[in-house]
Design a protein around this motif. Structure first.
Motif: not given
Length: 151
Positions: A63-81
């Motif tokens: 139940t405890e909602m907390v605000e998190v940042g609006q910046t972060g780190e890419v941990t993994t990704w894939t490209w969609v051409q």
């Protein structure tokens, strides 16, 4: 039966019910409308994003909602051409797992860059909000490399 003959039957796939968002997802959606990212705190102090109503490990109600940042780190990704027709993005982009500052689970969203050469694991990104928000995940237009965000 002729091997060239095909059988077919009409089918309608539908879900004739509605569901309210509830207090957790409702708060998350309201946060999006206000351009705020909300996660939910577990008993061990870790923060899930997006928030869930129950701890995925212990099944205990959260139940405890907390605000998190609006910046972060890419941990993994894939490209969609070539985005599919139903994609919210009509140009090439990355789909990435992004660990926002203050969260302990990554969040899946698009990173809006020109090509795959502009992507790398570990890069810092920030949210690019739509100008007008309504409380929907698509209020986030995407993420952009931190140095390029002019929001």
């Amino acid at each position: 039966m002729n091997p060239e003959e095909r059988l077919s039957a009409p089918i309608v796939l539908e879900y004739p019910f509605t569901r309210t968002t509830g207090p957790v997802i409702g708060a998350f959606m309201t946060g999006l409308r206000e351009k705020i990212m909300l996660g939910i705190k577990r008993d061990d102090g870790t923060v899930l994003l997006p928030p869930t109503e129950y701890d995925p490990v212990t099944s205990k109600a959260l139940t405890e909602m907390v605000e998190v940042g609006q910046t972060g780190e890419v941990t993994t990704w894939t490209w969609v051409q070539d985005p599919r027709d139903q994609s919210p993005w009509d140009s090439p982009h990355a789909l990435a797992m992004i660990l926002l500052d203050g969260a302990d689970t990554p969040f899946l969203h698009a990173v809006l860059v020109e090509d795959a050469a502009h992507m790398k694991t570990g890069m810092r990104v920030s949210i690019k909000w739509k100008q007008e928000t309504e409380g929907h995940i698509q209020d986030i237009e995407g993420f952009v490399p931190e140095k390029e965000n002019n929001v």
